[in-house]
Enzyme design. Structure first.
Site, PDB file in Angstrom:
ATOM      1  N   PRO A   7       0.846  -1.198   0.000  1.00 42.60           N
ATOM      2  CA  PRO A   7       0.000   0.000   0.000  1.00 42.60           C
ATOM      3  C   PRO A   7       0.879   1.246   0.000  1.00 42.60           C
ATOM      4  CG  PRO A   7       0.204  -0.838   2.230  1.00 42.60           C
ATOM      5  CD  PRO A   7       1.016  -1.757   1.353  1.00 42.60           C
ATOM      6  N   GLU A   9       0.971   5.170  -0.265  1.00 39.79           N
ATOM      7  CA  GLU A   9       0.154   6.381  -0.183  1.00 39.79           C
ATOM      8  C   GLU A   9       0.489   7.337  -1.325  1.00 39.79           C
ATOM      9  OE1 GLU A   9      -2.362   9.442   1.441  1.00 39.79           O
ATOM     10  OE2 GLU A   9      -2.282   7.262   1.593  1.00 39.79           O
ATOM     11  N   GLN A  68      -6.762  -1.069   4.502  1.00 34.90           N
ATOM     12  CA  GLN A  68      -5.817  -0.678   5.540  1.00 34.90           C
ATOM     13  C   GLN A  68      -6.320   0.529   6.324  1.00 34.90           C
ATOM     14  OE1 GLN A  68      -1.684   1.272   5.155  1.00 34.90           O
ATOM     15  NE2 GLN A  68      -1.198  -0.900   5.388  1.00 34.90           N
ATOM     16  N   CYS A  98       3.938   3.688   8.399  1.00 37.12           N
ATOM     17  CA  CYS A  98       4.047   4.941   7.644  1.00 37.12           C
ATOM     18  C   CYS A  98       5.066   5.872   8.290  1.00 37.12           C
ATOM     19  CB  CYS A  98       2.679   5.629   7.571  1.00 37.12           C
ATOM     20  SG  CYS A  98       2.746   7.192   6.650  1.00 37.12           S
ATOM     21  N   HIS A 168       8.554  -4.145   7.045  1.00 34.95           N
ATOM     22  CA  HIS A 168       9.400  -3.292   6.215  1.00 34.95           C
ATOM     23  C   HIS A 168      10.735  -3.193   6.942  1.00 34.95           C
ATOM     24  CE1 HIS A 168       9.944   0.298   3.412  1.00 34.95           C
ATOM     25  NE2 HIS A 168      11.070   0.180   4.088  1.00 34.95           N
ATOM     26  N   GLY A 200      10.860  -4.358   1.294  1.00 37.33           N
ATOM     27  CA  GLY A 200      11.900  -3.348   1.213  1.00 37.33           C
ATOM     28  C   GLY A 200      13.059  -3.730   0.313  1.00 37.33           C
ATOM     29  N   GLU A 201      13.341  -2.882  -0.681  1.00 38.30           N
ATOM     30  CA  GLU A 201      14.504  -3.001  -1.577  1.00 38.30           C
ATOM     31  C   GLU A 201      14.504  -4.261  -2.430  1.00 38.30           C
ATOM     32  OE1 GLU A 201      16.866  -0.561  -2.234  1.00 38.30           O
ATOM     33  OE2 GLU A 201      15.397   0.567  -1.068  1.00 38.30           O
TER      34      GLU A 201
END
Length: 314
Positions: A7, A9, A68, A98, A168, A200-201
């Site tokens: 997700p 934003e 979410q 976030c 994350h 992540g990455e």
């Protein structure tokens, strides 16, 4: 093993969810967060970010969507989660990752990783309010400013009722700077009994293979890597099945880009639609030289009719 679309934003709305899930390989996706403060939100607040609620919480390609929520009030989050389920949500995800300053200042997202007891209360309240058949999941970072409380937070979320956990592999302070610390995903999986997803990455199949090796988990949530390489989930899925795979070329990608532009023009005011197209194109330049050339042509162009012409001849 499952592959999820993250997700993001302001980036992955219903238009991109539609196009990316059409490309294949994605098992489920998540909405942009619905901000919950101190009241029960109207249905329109949920439908705005998740129009898929009206069609069984599925994208047009039939991929399941999780709604979410982001907030810090356990009772209010629980009430909104229960209401969302009554209007079509088939899974609830809670955002504790976030990193945005405005969100964190209002006690949302990653800042709550400083309060593991509150994490537990939020999950307990939401899990108790949502029908038993509807999954409740959570996404977290490794912490706010350090990894000191990573494992405690993970345990709190799972003990509260989270049935899956996306990690994350960076702190809030790390933001999106590489590297992602995949070794911490392995540590989280060691202390919880639910499936853990690495996030992540992961920009390529090779990145995912390294992530899998370091983290010890097969499940992955793809974010910017999938937006910049729309067939990345399909590549990973093919690899896991031992199938041959031909990477998506510009000829296959361009119709998706044109569809994105058509949908953006319909959804967004003319003054904002060009920005949406440029946003995706900028990420596509990482893997497609043709996208770089088109982006350079469109960089300063804000006339929708002119963009129609440039896109058609790209």
């Amino acid at each position: 093993m499952q592959i999820a679309l993250a997700p993001m934003e302001g980036l992955v709305d219903e238009i991109l969810r539609d196009l990316l899930t059409r490309c294949g390989g994605i098992d489920w996706c998540v909405t942009e967060f619905v901000r919950v403060c101190d009241r029960l939100l109207p249905a329109s607040s949920f439908h705005k970010l998740a129009p898929e609620l009206r069609r069984g919480s599925l994208t047009a390609a039939g991929v399941p969507l999780r709604l979410q929520l982001l907030g810090s009030d356990p009772a209010c989050l629980a009430d909104n989660a229960a209401y969302a389920c009554s209007i079509g949500a088939t899974a609830i995800d809670l955002n504790f990752g976030c990193p945005a300053k405005t969100v964190n200042k209002s006690r949302g997202g990653a800042i709550l990783l400083n309060e593991p007891e509150l994490l537990w209360r939020i999950l307990r309240e939401v899990r108790g309010a949502v029908p038993a058949a509807i999954p409740v999941t959570a996404k977290m970072r490794l912490g706010f400013s350090s990894t000191d409380g990573t494992l405690e937070c993970a345990r709190a979320l799972v003990d509260g009722g989270a049935q899956q956990l996306v990690v994350h592999a960076r702190t809030k302070v790390d933001g999106y700077k590489p590297p992602a610390h995949w070794e911490w995903v392995a540590r989280v999986q060691e202390v919880v009994t639910v499936p853990v997803y690495a996030n992540g990455e992961v920009w390529s199949l090779e990145d995912w293979q390294r992530c899998r090796s370091v983290s010890g988990v097969d499940n992955v949530m793809l974010g910017r890597g999938l937006v910049s390489r729309p067939d990345l989930a399909r590549q990973i899925a093919a690899w896991r099945e031992g199938l041959e795979f031909s990477p998506m070329g510009w000829k296959e990608l361009k119709p998706l880009l044109e569809d994105f532009w058509r949908q953006a023009r319909y959804k967004v005011a003319p003054r904002y639609a060009p920005g949406r197209l440029k946003q995706w194109l900028a990420l596509l330049t990482r893997n497609y030289p043709e996208a770089k050339r088109l982006f350079d042509e469109l960089r300063r162009e804000n006339d929708c009719e002119r963009i129609d012409i440039l896109l058609a001849r790209a």
